[in-house]
Scaffold this motif. Structure first.
Motif, PDB file in Angstrom:
ATOM      1  N   GLU A 833       0.817  -1.215   0.000  1.00  0.00           N
ATOM      2  CA  GLU A 833       0.000   0.000   0.000  1.00  0.00           C
ATOM      3  C   GLU A 833       0.852   1.267   0.000  1.00  0.00           C
ATOM      4  OE1 GLU A 833      -2.875   0.027   3.125  1.00  0.00           O
ATOM      5  OE2 GLU A 833      -3.605  -1.990   2.695  1.00  0.00           O
ATOM      6  N   GLU A 834       2.051   1.202   0.567  1.00  0.00           N
ATOM      7  CA  GLU A 834       2.893   2.394   0.645  1.00  0.00           C
ATOM      8  C   GLU A 834       4.344   2.007   0.379  1.00  0.00           C
ATOM      9  OE1 GLU A 834       4.240   5.610   4.061  1.00  0.00           O
ATOM     10  OE2 GLU A 834       2.121   5.113   3.832  1.00  0.00           O
ATOM     11  N   ASN A 858      -2.377  -2.759  -5.131  1.00  0.00           N
ATOM     12  CA  ASN A 858      -2.942  -2.044  -3.983  1.00  0.00           C
ATOM     13  C   ASN A 858      -2.121  -0.835  -3.566  1.00  0.00           C
ATOM     14  OD1 ASN A 858      -5.383  -3.520  -3.010  1.00  0.00           O
ATOM     15  ND2 ASN A 858      -3.950  -5.236  -2.981  1.00  0.00           N
ATOM     16  N   ARG A 860      -1.009   2.645  -2.851  1.00  0.00           N
ATOM     17  CA  ARG A 860      -1.738   3.916  -2.730  1.00  0.00           C
ATOM     18  C   ARG A 860      -0.799   5.118  -2.588  1.00  0.00           C
ATOM     19  NH1 ARG A 860      -4.780  -0.117  -0.920  1.00  0.00           N
ATOM     20  NH2 ARG A 860      -7.053   0.000  -1.067  1.00  0.00           N
ATOM     21  N   GLN A 888      -4.350   1.797  -8.031  1.00  0.00           N
ATOM     22  CA  GLN A 888      -4.909   2.389  -6.817  1.00  0.00           C
ATOM     23  C   GLN A 888      -4.120   3.596  -6.322  1.00  0.00           C
ATOM     24  OE1 GLN A 888      -7.760   1.349  -5.447  1.00  0.00           O
ATOM     25  NE2 GLN A 888      -7.946  -0.188  -7.051  1.00  0.00           N
ATOM     26  N   LEU A 889      -3.109   4.018  -7.069  1.00  0.00           N
ATOM     27  CA  LEU A 889      -2.239   5.086  -6.591  1.00  0.00           C
ATOM     28  C   LEU A 889      -3.019   6.377  -6.368  1.00  0.00           C
ATOM     29  CD1 LEU A 889       0.742   5.560  -5.918  1.00  0.00           C
ATOM     30  CD2 LEU A 889       1.037   6.471  -8.217  1.00  0.00           C
ATOM     31  N   GLN A 890      -2.847   6.964  -5.159  1.00  0.00           N
ATOM     32  CA  GLN A 890      -3.561   8.191  -4.792  1.00  0.00           C
ATOM     33  C   GLN A 890      -2.617   9.330  -4.434  1.00  0.00           C
ATOM     34  OE1 GLN A 890      -6.083   6.942  -1.589  1.00  0.00           O
ATOM     35  NE2 GLN A 890      -7.462   5.774  -2.906  1.00  0.00           N
ATOM     36  N   ASN A 891      -1.496   9.026  -3.815  1.00  0.00           N
ATOM     37  CA  ASN A 891      -0.549  10.057  -3.388  1.00  0.00           C
ATOM     38  C   ASN A 891       0.823   9.784  -3.989  1.00  0.00           C
ATOM     39  OD1 ASN A 891      -2.414  11.373  -1.640  1.00  0.00           O
ATOM     40  ND2 ASN A 891      -2.078   9.781  -0.120  1.00  0.00           N
ATOM     41  N   ARG A 925      -5.075  11.903  -5.611  1.00  0.00           N
ATOM     42  CA  ARG A 925      -5.576  12.883  -4.654  1.00  0.00           C
ATOM     43  C   ARG A 925      -4.507  13.922  -4.327  1.00  0.00           C
ATOM     44  NH1 ARG A 925      -8.623   8.991  -0.228  1.00  0.00           N
ATOM     45  NH2 ARG A 925     -10.182   8.135  -1.629  1.00  0.00           N
TER      46      ARG A 925
END
Length: 942
Positions: A833-834, A858, A860, A888-891, A925
């Protein structure tokens, strides 16, 4: 006259000669000025690196960077750019016909820039370690519990809500109050008020202290307010004065004190009142009107009434289900709803208990129980509410969940620790037929969820202790104050005989001694005793049937002392929990507790507890946060010990050899935060060894949970047998000199941090843990090029959070064309996730070659910092598709990547072609670019 002329002439000459000499100096000292500028820029770069490291560490901890530090770093980037411009200008000047003029101008420019840089370096030194500040925690979720999610639909509350908001806008109103029955919704109302006040910007800050007990603990109230302000108290300081000073810094601030029971001196807490700070308003809630009007002298108070009959019925029907509208059920259900007295807490609990019940006789029986309930003497709670809660308790299925509910009510006010519940419930044999801790954990979670579904327990709101638990994703639960009071009343009756008492001051200590002589004390099986500002306890506790004793002491000046014979007549005791007491020395009567299974001595002063060796049935021993320097040898005699908690024992140095290896039944061992333990090096076989070696852990075949921090990696055995022999389900292992604290916000039960474990060979000692880790931090690893291939060929399929820092040899995280024929397995990093990669000097690409199917699905958060050779995030074969690798990358955070060209490239005939990295379906985001650190970046295809 002549002297005057000579003097004037000299002054004129000085005024003419000095400027000429200075101008010529620029020309003649060109090389020196240039070298000086270069040296100053190099020193500036060193200062920048040091400052940037502090900034990055602050970012990892979630701190905010001071604006002047941010501005300094921006100015530093501009100076570096000026250096490159200067070098370019110097090259042009050397080819120019006007070389002398250019040389003069460049020398003058270099002299000025060098002076500016000296000032810049001095600024960096002045910052020191103060580059950041801890931001205030986010506002509490004002309506977070499911029990009160429908509050806004209550039209009868709208008028009261609007009047409160109007009073807060009145500059002359300093203190207002809300009063009403327990469970009527006062807390929910003031949370709504706080939320609206923030949204309307009526105040610069809103802070709250919830669930103030009948005997308020000033330190706890101060701590709750301070946490919301981001304020940290130092030891031995004037907390009230410090808090008052901090509150006065806010021009307009609202302080909410919820559920007060009597007079509360705001000055003792540190809350400005009167004209001390006209911008500070105080909003209070209480069950009783007199507390607000007489004790606190509020300027205005508002009575929160019960729900109207229609509102109460609609809420009841929504909670219990539409089946109550059936003709045969509706009349009975309406009568049941009326018994709730229009109080939301009663409506939710009783409607939840009867939800899904469609048989008429079940509802009729419930109504009869409500009508026949005994009167209650609970202060501020109506008979109707109590009867509803008692009925909800009676409808719980099974003795296990009922016993757990009553146990929760004994553990004080506020938040309830899941770890503590597990220890108590297990040793009280609450879980029938379960003897292993792992099964007990699952059963506890199931029962807690049942109580939440019955509205008898609530989710933790985050305004209390926020420490993490390795055993539970959610470390705390809480109980509504009215539910807690009702539960304690139920527990005080036969056959339970549970007692909760609060004793404050010397006078109540006398009353406590008198109470011991009563039948209530002699016949009770469980006692929860809260002592505040007491000097001494009775000489002996005469409770022959007592199984559970909890003592929480809170003295301003000293630790409460336990008399030597205090436990002489409590031989049936199975659980003993003492907090903040002095055991210097320990009472010898502890040796009488032959049936004791749980002993918690948290935040205590401990000098000598050798008597512990006589407690042969002990299964749980917790010394967390206590002052103790040496673990006694007698601990080795506790052959049935399952859990040993030594968290945050900051003064603990000595664990005698062979003590740990003797605890063959141990399932849980935590030494988190106990950094002074002097572990012995391996191979010290001259018979002189005093302290334990880490290799003793391999004898604990039943160990399932381990938390340990060790500063020196060389203390680990050279082979990999240590962790290969252990079947750990949960672990948090931190190795290295400089502590990289793992993020407690991550939901990870398997965590590994290796700092200074420099060689691949040493990392292999942790290979079994690597394969199962959910959070992994590697720092200063210096002989690994291809992370997945060399560390875990299976592809880190369980990893959620990965950080690599200062690993100079790492070239690729995932590389599918190594010299050895090897294909990365499918689903490599499938749970990640990170991903944080920083100071990897030789990193060429995150992924080189085909991305295995199912990988990175996954992810993010992607963070890439100070990777000097990174040109492409992905470097892929030409035939590879262009679909997004990170769906799923957001940041995305990119900083200090001077060679970055693009995110995505394909290789064809030895050439590189940059391509769009993300598909159109990607929605980022947050994207953070520090553009001044990119020298070669071209078109960023987002």
């Amino acid at each position: 006259m002549v002297d005057i002329v000579i003097s004037v002439a000299a002054k004129v000459a000085e005024c003419l000669v000095d400027p000429i000499a200075r101008q010529l100096g620029y020309l003649f000292n060109y090389r020196r000025n240039y070298v000086d500028l270069t040296e100053q820029i190099e020193m500036l770069d060193h200062a920048r690196v040091r400052l940037q490291q502090s900034v990055e560490e602050a970012n990892r901890q979630g701190d905010e960077i001071f604006p002047d530090v941010q501005e300094w770093l921006k100015g530093d980037e501009r100076i570096i750019q000026k250096k490159e411009d200067f070098i370019e200008d110097e090259k042009k000047a050397s080819k120019s016909c006007f070389y002398l003029k250019s040389r003069y101008q460049l020398s003058k420019q270099a002299k000025k820039q060098a002076g500016d840089i000296v000032l810049k370096i001095q600024q960096a030194h002045n910052f020191g370690d103060r580059v950041s500040y801890r931001p205030s925690p986010p506002p509490l979720p004002f309506i977070s519990s499911a029990s009160f999610k429908d509050y806004e639909a209550f039209q009868s509350r709208e008028s009261t809500f609007n009047q409160i908001m109007q009073a807060l806008r009145n500059e002359n109103m300093r203190m207002i109050g809300v009063w009403g029955m327990g469970g009527v919704g006062k807390t929910t109302l003031v949370k709504q008020v706080a939320q609206q006040a923030e949204e309307n910007k009526l105040f610069h800050k809103v802070v709250m202290a919830l669930n103030i007990s009948q005997t308020p603990n000033i330190a706890e109230i101060q701590g709750k307010i301070a946490r919301m302000l981001g304020l940290k108290f130092e030891a031995e300081e004037d907390r009230a004065g410090r808090l008052r000073q901090r509150l006065k810094r806010e021009e307009k601030i609202l302080v909410i004190l919820d559920d007060i029971w009597g007079k509360l001196d705001l000055r003792d807490i540190g809350i400005p009142d009167g004209d001390d700070h006209k911008g500070c308003k105080v909003l209070l809630t209480s069950r009783e009107q007199e507390v607000l009007s007489e004790d606190m002298r509020t300027q205005k108070k508002f009575h929160l009434q019960h729900l109207s009959e229609d509102e109460a019925w609609n809420l009841f029907k929504k909670t219990a289900g539409d089946s109550v509208e059936k003709p045969e059920l509706r009349p009975i259900a309406v009568d049941v709803a009326k018994k709730c007295d229009g109080l939301p807490v009663a409506i939710f609990t009783i409607a939840t208990a009867l939800r899904g019940k469609s048989r008429v006789n079940v509802w009729e029986n419930a109504l009869e129980e409500l009508r026949g309930a005994a009167p209650t003497s609970i202060r501020g709670v109506t008979e109707g509410v109590y009867s509803c809660l008692e009925l909800s308790y009676n409808h719980l299925k099974g003795d296990e969940v009922k016993s757990l509910f009553l146990l929760c009510a004994l553990l004080g006010d506020g938040d309830i620790s899941m770890d503590r519940l597990l220890q108590f419930a297990t040793c009280l044999n609450l879980f029938e037929g379960i003897y292993l801790w792992e099964k007990a954990i699952n059963r506890l979670i199931t029962l807690v969820e049942n109580l939440k579904a019955s509205s008898l327990l609530l989710d933790h709101e985050g305004d209390g202790d926020s420490s993490s638990s390795l055993l539970f994703d959610h470390a705390f639960v809480r109980m509504h104050d009215v539910v807690r009071d009702a539960a304690r009343s139920i527990a005080s009756k036969d056959p339970h005989r549970f007692v909760v008492r609060e004793a404050v001051g010397s006078q109540e200590a006398v009353e406590l001694r008198e109470w011991q002589r009563t039948d209530e004390c002699r016949n009770c099986t469980r006692i929860s005793l809260i002592c505040r500002n007491m000097d001494e306890l009775p000489q002996g506790l005469v409770c022959p049937k007592l199984e559970f004793f909890l003592l929480n002491s809170s003295n301003d000046d000293a630790y409460l002392k336990i008399p030597d014979a205090f436990f002489q007549d409590t031989k049936q005791l199975r659980i003993l929990d003492l907090s903040k007491v002095s055991l210097t020395p320990s009472p010898s009567s502890l040796g009488f507790l032959s049936n004791l299974q749980t002993l918690r001595l948290n935040q205590c002063q401990i000098q000598d507890i050798t008597v512990i060796g006589e407690l042969k049935k002990l299964q749980v021993l917790s010394l967390a946060e206590s002052y103790i320097e040496q673990l006694p040898n007698e601990v080795a005699q506790l052959s049935d010990l399952r859990m040993l908690d030594l968290q945050n024992c900051c003064w603990l140095k000595v664990i005698p050899r062979n003590v740990i290896s003797s605890l063959s039944q141990l399932e849980y061992l935590s030494m988190k935060g106990s950094l002074r333990i002097e572990w012995e090096a391996e191979g010290f076989n001259r018979g002189e060894r005093i302290n334990a070696c880490l290799s003793e852990l391999k004898h604990l075949s039943g160990l399932r949970t381990l938390e340990v921090q060790v500063s020196n990696p060389s203390l680990f055995p050279e082979d990999d047998v240590l962790f290969e022999n252990l079947n750990l389900i949960r672990y948090s292992i931190l190795i290295g000199y400089d502590w990289q604290i793992l993020n407690d916000e991550y939901k990870a039960s398997r965590r590994l941090s290796l700092r200074g474990v420099t060689s691949l060979y040493m990392v292999k000692c942790f290979s079994k843990l690597l394969k199962r880790s959910q959070e992994l931090y590697l720092c200063k690893l210096n002989d690994t090029k291809h992370v997945v291939y060399e560390l875990d060929k299976e592809g880190f399929v369980e990893l959620k959070y990965l950080t690599l820092e200062e690993c100079p040899t790492v070239q690729y995280i995932l590389h599918s064309s190594t010299s050895v024929e090897w294909v990365p397995p499918p689903n490599t990093f499938c749970m990640l996730e990170e991903l944080i990669l920083t100071w990897l000097d030789n990193l060429e690409a995150v992924c080189h070659g085909p991305i295995p199917m199912g990988s990175f699905g996954n992810l993010r958060i992607l963070r890439l910092e100070y990777c000097e050779r990174l040109k492409y995030v992905f470097s892929l074969p030409a035939q590879y598709g262009r679909e997004s690798a990170f769906p799923q990358l957001q940041n995305l955070y990119l900083c200090g990547l001077p060679e970055l060209i693009s995110f995505y490239s394909t290789r064809s005939s030895g050439t590189q072609e940059s391509m769009t990295f993300f598909s159109q379906q990607i929605l980022l985001r947050k994207v953070y670019f520090k553009m001044a650190t990119f020298k070669r970046i071209g078109s960023v295809g987002l």
